[in-house]
Each structure stands twice: as C-alpha cells, then as structure tokens.
Enzyme design. Structure first.
Site, PDB file in Angstrom:
ATOM      1  N   GLU A  63       0.884  -1.183   0.000  1.00 55.87           N
ATOM      2  CA  GLU A  63       0.000   0.000   0.000  1.00 55.87           C
ATOM      3  C   GLU A  63       0.907   1.213   0.000  1.00 55.87           C
ATOM      4  O   GLU A  63       1.453   1.580   1.036  1.00 55.87           O
ATOM      5  CB  GLU A  63      -0.871   0.006   1.262  1.00 55.87           C
ATOM      6  CG  GLU A  63      -1.832  -1.150   1.400  1.00 55.87           C
ATOM      7  CD  GLU A  63      -3.020  -1.042   0.462  1.00 55.87           C
ATOM      8  OE1 GLU A  63      -3.094  -0.076  -0.324  1.00 55.87           O
ATOM      9  OE2 GLU A  63      -3.864  -1.942   0.508  1.00 55.87           O
ATOM     10  N   CYS A  76      -2.336   8.975   2.427  1.00 54.65           N
ATOM     11  CA  CYS A  76      -2.088   8.436   1.085  1.00 54.65           C
ATOM     12  C   CYS A  76      -3.281   8.703   0.175  1.00 54.65           C
ATOM     13  O   CYS A  76      -3.125   8.930  -1.013  1.00 54.65           O
ATOM     14  CB  CYS A  76      -1.798   6.945   1.172  1.00 54.65           C
ATOM     15  SG  CYS A  76      -3.060   6.029   2.042  1.00 54.65           S
TER      16      CYS A  76
HETATM   17  P1  NAP Z   1       8.256   5.283   4.663  1.00 54.75           P
HETATM   18  O1  NAP Z   1       9.420   6.144   4.909  1.00 54.75           O
HETATM   19  O2  NAP Z   1       8.257   4.413   3.478  1.00 54.75           O
HETATM   20  O3  NAP Z   1       8.089   4.409   5.989  1.00 54.75           O
HETATM   21  C1  NAP Z   1       7.093   3.421   6.100  1.00 54.75           C
HETATM   22  C2  NAP Z   1       7.650   2.243   6.851  1.00 54.75           C
HETATM   23  O4  NAP Z   1       8.642   1.605   6.051  1.00 54.75           O
HETATM   24  C3  NAP Z   1       8.350   2.627   8.153  1.00 54.75           C
HETATM   25  O5  NAP Z   1       8.138   1.613   9.096  1.00 54.75           O
HETATM   26  C4  NAP Z   1       9.811   2.682   7.744  1.00 54.75           C
HETATM   27  O6  NAP Z   1      10.678   2.479   8.812  1.00 54.75           O
HETATM   28  C5  NAP Z   1       9.871   1.541   6.759  1.00 54.75           C
HETATM   29  N1  NAP Z   1      10.923   1.646   5.761  1.00 54.75           N
HETATM   30  C6  NAP Z   1      11.378   2.766   5.146  1.00 54.75           C
HETATM   31  N2  NAP Z   1      12.314   2.433   4.251  1.00 54.75           N
HETATM   32  C7  NAP Z   1      12.465   1.090   4.292  1.00 54.75           C
HETATM   33  C8  NAP Z   1      13.297   0.159   3.608  1.00 54.75           C
HETATM   34  N3  NAP Z   1      14.160   0.548   2.674  1.00 54.75           N
HETATM   35  N4  NAP Z   1      13.183  -1.142   3.923  1.00 54.75           N
HETATM   36  C9  NAP Z   1      12.298  -1.560   4.857  1.00 54.75           C
HETATM   37  N5  NAP Z   1      11.497  -0.722   5.546  1.00 54.75           N
HETATM   38  C10 NAP Z   1      11.576   0.583   5.262  1.00 54.75           C
HETATM   39  O7  NAP Z   1       6.913   6.096   4.572  1.00 54.75           O
HETATM   40  P2  NAP Z   1       6.373   7.187   5.573  1.00 54.75           P
HETATM   41  O8  NAP Z   1       7.106   8.444   5.315  1.00 54.75           O
HETATM   42  O9  NAP Z   1       6.362   6.647   6.957  1.00 54.75           O
HETATM   43  O10 NAP Z   1       4.846   7.285   5.094  1.00 54.75           O
HETATM   44  C11 NAP Z   1       4.484   8.101   4.042  1.00 54.75           C
HETATM   45  C12 NAP Z   1       4.247   7.302   2.783  1.00 54.75           C
HETATM   46  O11 NAP Z   1       3.384   6.215   3.030  1.00 54.75           O
HETATM   47  C13 NAP Z   1       3.535   8.134   1.746  1.00 54.75           C
HETATM   48  O12 NAP Z   1       4.073   7.873   0.488  1.00 54.75           O
HETATM   49  C14 NAP Z   1       2.101   7.648   1.839  1.00 54.75           C
HETATM   50  O13 NAP Z   1       1.341   7.887   0.702  1.00 54.75           O
HETATM   51  C15 NAP Z   1       2.308   6.213   2.104  1.00 54.75           C
HETATM   52  N6  NAP Z   1       1.095   5.630   2.687  1.00 54.75           N
HETATM   53  C16 NAP Z   1       0.349   4.763   1.942  1.00 54.75           C
HETATM   54  C17 NAP Z   1      -0.833   4.242   2.448  1.00 54.75           C
HETATM   55  C18 NAP Z   1      -1.696   3.296   1.663  1.00 54.75           C
HETATM   56  O14 NAP Z   1      -2.559   2.663   2.249  1.00 54.75           O
HETATM   57  N7  NAP Z   1      -1.514   3.154   0.369  1.00 54.75           N
HETATM   58  C19 NAP Z   1      -1.239   4.608   3.722  1.00 54.75           C
HETATM   59  C20 NAP Z   1      -0.459   5.494   4.451  1.00 54.75           C
HETATM   60  C21 NAP Z   1       0.716   5.992   3.922  1.00 54.75           C
HETATM   61  P3  NAP Z   1      11.476   3.706   9.483  1.00 54.75           P
HETATM   62  O15 NAP Z   1      10.447   4.618  10.072  1.00 54.75           O
HETATM   63  O16 NAP Z   1      12.329   3.065  10.493  1.00 54.75           O
HETATM   64  O17 NAP Z   1      12.248   4.363   8.373  1.00 54.75           O
END
Ligand code: NAP
Length: 471
Positions: A231, A265
């Site tokens: 997602e 999102c």
């Molecule tokens: P993010 O930086 O991708 O972090 C999300 C999760 O992934 C966190 O637990 C993060 O851990 C982990 N993570 C980051 N990089 C990783 C990697 N290379 N390998 C494994 N795990 C990794 O995203 P965010 O800034 O928290 O959230 C914003 C994004 O999420 C936006 O793009 C938003 O649109 C999307 N989102 C999508 C949905 C949906 O349902 N489609 C819902 C909500 C949000 P750390 O915190 O330790 O880095």
C-alpha cells in the site's frame, strides 16, 4: 536515537528507545512460530471473542491512546480519537464476518469427475507488517484484525517515530486474550527488515509506506519467494465538472486535502477543475484553506497541526518552492511560520506544468495543486497522468458522467461526489506505483491465506492421476 518519540509541534525529543538486539529479535521470531502453532488450531469463535475484547479495550483506552498518537505524530486529538474508534469498529467487523469470508468455496464437482470439490482457506503463518506513522493505529489494525482472525500471527515493524503506539499494539492483543506470540512489535530500524523477512519462519509481508520502501521490501520478499501486499503513495485526482455542487465540492476538497495535516495516502492532492466552474471552485477552495486554524493539535478548535517529521516538512517546502521558481502561482500559504516544530500552512498552487515536481510527485502535506481543464477527456488525461493509482474523486451530478468516471479513472478506488475513505466493507488498495493487493473487505482477509484446492473422488479409476492431462 533513531527510534524515538519527538513532539512535532516543538521538535523536542521526548523519549528514546533501544533497538532490539539480535537475540531479542530471535526470541520474537521463535514466539511468533509458537504462537502460530497455537493460533491456527483455535476456532473462529475463540478468535472472534478475543478480537471483540480488543475492540472493547480500544474504546476504554481511547483518550489515552489518542493523546499518545497526537504527541508522537501531530495529528489533531479529535482525529486521533476518531481513529481509535474506527479501529474498534473494524475489529468488530472482522470478528463478525471472518468465518463467512473464509468458508469453503464449493466447485462444480461433477464437471471435474469428483464427488466433492472445493477451495479452502488456510492461514500462512507469521506475516511481517512494515507500517507508517500517518495513521499509526489504523494502518496496523486494518492489517492485524483480518490477519489474526484468519489464524495468522503478526510481526509489526512500525515507523521509527511512533514507538509508543507500536508498544501499545504489542500489548493490546495479548490483553484481549490472544495467545502469546500472536502479535508482537519488533523495535528495529528499517535496515533490519531484510534479516527478518529472510527468516524462513516469516511467510509473507505487507508494507504501507513510500514507493522506495515498497520496492525494497518487495525485492527482498521476491528473493525469498514470499508474498507481499504493498500500500504505497498516491497523488489522487479530485475532478470537478460543471454539473457539480461547486461549494460543496470545495468544502469536501478542503477536508480531503488537509485531513491528518495533509498526510494521507488517499488525500485528494490534484484538483482538476472544468473551465466553466474553475474560478468559483478556486475562490471557494482558497477561502476555505485560508480559514483553517493551524495550531496546538490537542486544542479543540485546531483544524491542522504540524507535519510529523522535519524531513517531511522540508520535502513539502521544496516541492512548493520548485513550482514557484518555475512560474506556478501560490494562491495562499506557501510560507512556513517562524516557530519551533514542523509547521506548514494550508497552501493552494496553480499554473502547474509537467516540469514541476508537484505535477508528478506525491505532496505529503496540506498543499493543493489546482489544474484547469476544458473537457471530460482532458480531465481524465490529467487525472490518469501520474504513475500512481490509489484513490480518485469526481464531482458531477450527471449520471452518465458518473458511470464514465467509474470506468475511466485508473485507480484502485473511485468516489463520486465524496472523498476517498476506507471502509471495512470495501476493498482498499491501488494500481501502478500505488502498489498491489487489497486490504479490508473479504479480499483483505484472503490476501494472507493459502487457497487450497481439494478434490475428492470415489476411490475408483477416474479423476486426476488417471487422466491424460495433468498440470
Ligand atoms: P516510509 O518512509 O516508506 O516508511 C514506512 C515504513 O517503512 C516505516 O516503518 C519505515 O521504517 C519503513 N521503511 C522505510 N524504508 C524502508 C526500507 N528501505 N526497507 C524496509 N522498511 C523501510 O513512509 P512514511 O514516510 O512513513 O509514510 C508516508 C508514505 O506512506 C507516503 O508515500 C504515503 O502515501 C504512504 N502511505 C500509503 C498508504 C496506503 O494505504 N496506500 C497509507 C499510508 C501511507 P522507518 O520509520 O524506520 O524508516
């Protein structure tokens, strides 16, 4: 210090957490495997009872949990309370419907030479959930409730800035009666995800987060032939056609863009407005966005709090500045206030061109991009003109146009005369760079199940194994 609660409204570090040692991670994985052995043999009735208790506990804990979420990531207290309530509701939904969603599905036995043929859903085992901070309870719950009801166990790697919410969830399901190991939080950084996902005891993964994180987790899972649900981000279109109720559309547009301080999102991000109503809509949107009260997220009168992270605020600011540098007009907002914390005001930007970052990228803050179009076809072209495809919105009172939008918008979800929202009753997910797989609804609980085909013959010579073709 990377796993920490940092108050986004001041930038002050409130509490830090140690990352788990290798041995602690190993203990969690061992408990997950044992927990799966126990949970898979329980009945739907047992699990429904525990899940309903979890819903009751969420309601009892609501105000405290909401305060914790507001402190950790800055959403308004009112919206945090609503999030907890929604989690309780979805827990009850899966407690009530899981057994029906996972009932055996009979096939036409006679057509395939069987006396009986059906498909049966089995849980897969421990599932790793990598989760974001923006809806720190809901994103996890909408994975955990169906997963646990199916008999899977959950391993949560939560975002590093919401550790207290992660620990609350770690306790919630145990308090509700689920066996030890049924749901656990892993206090690890993202660099440790590979090791956990590679472990043979972990059977699948779900990630809600950014495109980059999705690519990384899917690549690791692919190496180990494990299923994933992704997602990811979105840049949802919000189309306004001449027959729309323009004032109502602008009112909903403001909420759709600024809910959760603009960090959703499925927030509407690109407002694609027909020439005939463009000026009226733009004026109404700017008036409403400018009137939002930004301030202490705990205060009742606050509409919009700070962004969750310093990095996130810098990104939004740079996207707007990039557009302005290249000729876009900033109709309101666009300047960060001079105060501590990670504030960014509601902002409307127009005259956007494909050369600008905002045109193609997701803007994860309260910034609306406004686009003028002169026909239905042009609206669809702009709406579908990104690599994302999560939610979408169209405003029109013309029934034929409503039908066309439902078909033509290239997205996982289409909301007509409303804003994209998640409901347990409807599947949630996207296409393209917004990811794949679905959460919620019957589809969501089936994602992490082995759908086993069962064929039962009479015991005679006919049937699979005796026929000419088999594969
Ligand atoms: P993010 O930086 O991708 O972090 C999300 C999760 O992934 C966190 O637990 C993060 O851990 C982990 N993570 C980051 N990089 C990783 C990697 N290379 N390998 C494994 N795990 C990794 O995203 P965010 O800034 O928290 O959230 C914003 C994004 O999420 C936006 O793009 C938003 O649109 C999307 N989102 C999508 C949905 C949906 O349902 N489609 C819902 C909500 C949000 P750390 O915190 O330790 O880095």
């Amino acid at each position: 210090m990377s796993i920490a609660t940092i108050d986004p409204s001041t930038g002050r570090v409130l509490k830090t957490f140690d990352e788990m040692t290798d041995q602690q991670v190993e203990d969690v994985l061992a408990r997950a495997a044992d927990g799966f052995d126990r949970l898979r043999t329980t009945t739907f009735a047992d699990r429904a009872r525990w899940m309903s208790t979890a819903a009751d506990l969420l309601e009892v804990d609501r105000d405290d949990v909401a305060r914790m979420m507001t402190t950790e990531m800055g959403k308004t207290y009112a919206s945090a309370k609503a999030e907890v309530t929604k989690c309780a509701m979805a827990s009850r939904y899966y407690a009530a419907h899981a057994e029906r969603f996972l009932a055996d599905e009979p096939a036409d036995a006679a057509a395939i030479g069987a006396v009986q043929a059906y498909s049966r859903y089995h849980p897969m085992g421990p599932v790793l959930a990598v989760m974001p901070w923006n809806f720190p309870l809901w994103q996890v719950l909408r994975f955990a409730a169906p997963a646990l009801m199916a008999g899977n166990v959950g391993l949560l790697k939560h975002a590093s800035n919401v550790p207290q919410t992660a620990l609350y969830l770690d306790e919630l399901f145990r308090r509700a009666g689920f066996p030890a190991g049924a749901f656990q939080a892993l206090m690890i950084e993202s660099s440790a995800v590979e090791r956990v996902l590679a472990d043979p005891r972990v059977r699948a993964a779900t990630l809600t987060g950014s495109e980059g994180a999705g690519r990384s987790v899917a690549a690791i899972a692919g190496q180990h032939i494990k299923k994933t649900v992704l997602e990811l981000g979105g840049s949802d279109p919000f189309v306004v056609m001449p027959s729309a109720d323009v004032q109502r559309a602008a009112e909903v547009a403001t909420v759709a863009r600024c809910q959760n301080n603009g960090q959703s999102c499925i927030a509407a991000k690109r407002f694609i407005v027909h020439d005939e109503v463009f000026d009226a809509f733009a004026d109404a949107l700017v008036a409403r966005m400018s009137a939002l009260r930004m301030g202490d997220p705990m205060a009742e009168e606050t509409d919009i709090g700070p962004l969750a992270t310093e990095r996130g605020r810098a990104e939004v600011e740079e996207q707007v500045q990039d557009a302005a540098r290249q000729g876009a007009r900033v109709l309101c907002g666009g300047q960060r206030p001079d105060r501590d914390g990670w504030w960014y005001p509601p902002t409307v930007v127009t005259d956007l061109t494909p050369a600008m970052r905002m045109y193609a990228e997701e803007v994860f803050g309260p910034v609306a991009g406004l686009y003028r179009v002169s026909s239905y076809d042009e609206a669809i072209e702009v709406a579908n003109g990104t690599d994302y495809g999560l939610g979408s919105n169209a405003w029109t009172r013309d029934p034929a146009e409503q039908e066309r939008f439902a078909t033509d918008l290239d997205a996982g979800m289409v909301f007509i005369n409303g804003m994209t929202t998640s409901y347990p009753e409807l599947p949630f997910g996207g296409v393209g760079n917004s990811g794949y797989g679905r959460e919620l609804s019957a589809q969501g609980i089936r994602e992490f199940c082995n759908l086993k085909a069962v064929w039962v013959g009479e015991g005679g010579a006919t049937g699979p194994g005796a026929g000419a073709h088999s594969e």
